[in-house]
Scaffold this motif. Sequence first.
Motif, PDB file in Angstrom:
ATOM      1  N   GLN A   1     -10.476   7.318  -2.296  1.00 40.53           N
ATOM      2  CA  GLN A   1      -9.860   8.218  -3.348  1.00 40.53           C
ATOM      3  C   GLN A   1      -8.587   7.800  -3.705  1.00 40.53           C
ATOM      4  O   GLN A   1      -7.969   7.023  -2.875  1.00 40.53           O
ATOM      5  N   PRO A   2      -7.938   8.113  -4.612  1.00 39.58           N
ATOM      6  CA  PRO A   2      -6.491   7.648  -5.010  1.00 39.58           C
ATOM      7  C   PRO A   2      -5.594   8.048  -3.524  1.00 39.58           C
ATOM      8  O   PRO A   2      -5.819   9.133  -3.002  1.00 39.58           O
ATOM      9  N   THR A   3      -4.958   7.021  -3.213  1.00 39.27           N
ATOM     10  CA  THR A   3      -4.060   7.147  -2.096  1.00 39.27           C
ATOM     11  C   THR A   3      -2.667   6.761  -2.378  1.00 39.27           C
ATOM     12  O   THR A   3      -2.239   5.862  -3.096  1.00 39.27           O
TER      13      THR A   3
ATOM     14  N   ALA B   1       6.803  -3.379  -0.003  1.00 37.23           N
ATOM     15  CA  ALA B   1       6.183  -4.928  -0.073  1.00 37.23           C
ATOM     16  C   ALA B   1       4.920  -5.357   0.682  1.00 37.23           C
ATOM     17  O   ALA B   1       4.114  -5.829   0.061  1.00 37.23           O
ATOM     18  N   SER B   2       5.020  -4.771   1.781  1.00 35.84           N
ATOM     19  CA  SER B   2       3.850  -5.011   2.857  1.00 35.84           C
ATOM     20  C   SER B   2       2.336  -4.086   2.189  1.00 35.84           C
ATOM     21  O   SER B   2       1.295  -4.731   2.189  1.00 35.84           O
ATOM     22  N   VAL B   3       2.802  -3.041   1.671  1.00 34.35           N
ATOM     23  CA  VAL B   3       1.625  -2.218   1.116  1.00 34.35           C
ATOM     24  C   VAL B   3       1.276  -3.103  -0.002  1.00 34.35           C
ATOM     25  O   VAL B   3      -0.064  -3.141  -0.273  1.00 34.35           O
ATOM     26  N   ALA B   4       2.188  -3.162  -0.748  1.00 35.37           N
ATOM     27  CA  ALA B   4       2.053  -3.998  -2.344  1.00 35.37           C
ATOM     28  C   ALA B   4       0.887  -5.167  -2.084  1.00 35.37           C
ATOM     29  O   ALA B   4      -0.055  -5.353  -3.020  1.00 35.37           O
ATOM     30  N   GLU B   5       1.216  -5.964  -1.015  1.00 35.83           N
ATOM     31  CA  GLU B   5       0.634  -7.090  -0.686  1.00 35.83           C
ATOM     32  C   GLU B   5      -0.823  -6.935  -0.065  1.00 35.83           C
ATOM     33  O   GLU B   5      -1.674  -7.582  -0.592  1.00 35.83           O
ATOM     34  N   LEU B   6      -0.869  -5.907   0.646  1.00 34.46           N
ATOM     35  CA  LEU B   6      -2.391  -5.691   1.345  1.00 34.46           C
ATOM     36  C   LEU B   6      -3.041  -4.628   0.796  1.00 34.46           C
ATOM     37  O   LEU B   6      -4.417  -4.641   0.858  1.00 34.46           O
ATOM     38  N   ALA B   7      -2.684  -3.606   0.020  1.00 33.52           N
ATOM     39  CA  ALA B   7      -3.248  -2.539  -0.769  1.00 33.52           C
ATOM     40  C   ALA B   7      -2.683  -2.191  -1.982  1.00 33.52           C
ATOM     41  O   ALA B   7      -1.984  -1.265  -1.971  1.00 33.52           O
ATOM     42  N   PRO B   8      -2.964  -3.311  -2.844  1.00 36.12           N
ATOM     43  CA  PRO B   8      -2.012  -3.277  -4.072  1.00 36.12           C
ATOM     44  C   PRO B   8      -2.743  -1.889  -4.940  1.00 36.12           C
ATOM     45  O   PRO B   8      -2.002  -1.644  -5.914  1.00 36.12           O
TER      46      PRO B   8
ATOM     47  N   VAL C   1      -2.919   0.998  -3.842  1.00 33.50           N
ATOM     48  CA  VAL C   1      -2.239   2.377  -3.337  1.00 33.50           C
ATOM     49  C   VAL C   1      -1.048   2.745  -4.455  1.00 33.50           C
ATOM     50  O   VAL C   1      -0.153   1.675  -4.550  1.00 33.50           O
ATOM     51  N   PHE C   2      -0.880   3.743  -4.550  1.00 34.10           N
ATOM     52  CA  PHE C   2       0.379   4.177  -5.426  1.00 34.10           C
ATOM     53  C   PHE C   2       1.590   4.161  -4.444  1.00 34.10           C
ATOM     54  O   PHE C   2       1.343   4.945  -3.241  1.00 34.10           O
TER      55      PHE C   2
ATOM     56  N   PRO D   1      16.845  -0.489  -3.638  1.00 30.13           N
ATOM     57  CA  PRO D   1      15.510  -0.187  -4.773  1.00 30.13           C
ATOM     58  C   PRO D   1      14.383  -1.158  -4.127  1.00 30.13           C
ATOM     59  O   PRO D   1      14.669  -2.513  -4.356  1.00 30.13           O
ATOM     60  N   SER D   2      13.259  -0.864  -4.177  1.00 24.99           N
ATOM     61  CA  SER D   2      12.122  -1.610  -3.931  1.00 24.99           C
ATOM     62  C   SER D   2      11.416  -2.161  -5.275  1.00 24.99           C
ATOM     63  O   SER D   2      11.290  -1.193  -6.048  1.00 24.99           O
ATOM     64  N   GLU D   3      11.364  -3.345  -5.472  1.00 22.14           N
ATOM     65  CA  GLU D   3      10.691  -3.725  -6.691  1.00 22.14           C
ATOM     66  C   GLU D   3       9.261  -3.702  -6.538  1.00 22.14           C
ATOM     67  O   GLU D   3       8.355  -3.854  -7.558  1.00 22.14           O
ATOM     68  N   HIS D   4       8.517  -3.201  -5.549  1.00 17.12           N
ATOM     69  CA  HIS D   4       7.086  -3.172  -5.204  1.00 17.12           C
ATOM     70  C   HIS D   4       6.694  -1.675  -5.238  1.00 17.12           C
ATOM     71  O   HIS D   4       5.581  -1.371  -4.585  1.00 17.12           O
ATOM     72  N   VAL D   5       7.282  -0.463  -6.049  1.00 24.46           N
ATOM     73  CA  VAL D   5       6.967   0.545  -6.018  1.00 24.46           C
ATOM     74  C   VAL D   5       6.601   1.078  -7.716  1.00 24.46           C
ATOM     75  O   VAL D   5       6.903   0.530  -8.501  1.00 24.46           O
ATOM     76  N   HIS D   6       5.710   2.281  -7.643  1.00 29.22           N
ATOM     77  CA  HIS D   6       5.221   2.772  -8.841  1.00 29.22           C
ATOM     78  C   HIS D   6       6.466   3.841  -9.415  1.00 29.22           C
ATOM     79  O   HIS D   6       6.517   3.951 -10.649  1.00 29.22           O
TER      80      HIS D   6
END
Length: 116
Positions: free
Chosen positions: A51-53, A64-71, A73-74, A90-95
């Motif tokens: 379900q949405p995570t 960055a790690s989550v964006a790479e391995l679990a894109p 995931v919000f 600031p992270s460039e890998h976030v929603h």
Amino acid sequence: SMNIVVLSNVTELQAPARVRNFEKLGLSFPLLANNGWKGPAVKALAARAKQPTFFIDDVPQHHASVAELAPDVFRIHLIGDERLKPLLPPSEHVHLRAETWRDADAFIRARLVEPT
């Protein structure tokens, strides 16, 4: 229904104290002790959730790690400690870069609304 899991970079020996601290705040959630980047653990949790995570963290490298391995995931960058805000970029890998928990809550609720 929603499942909340705390993923924390603590050792197995430190985990019980962390759980007690959460319980004192009225937060009774399972805690998973992690070591290193959080992408692998979030990927495994998201696969089980089906379900949405959502992933909330203050460390840009974890996003960055989550964006790479679990894109799928919000990712929400939230720095709760005002002393850390000037130290963490600031992270460039976030929603969402949330300034408050209320911001994060609104973002999550908007994505959990069931389609009509």
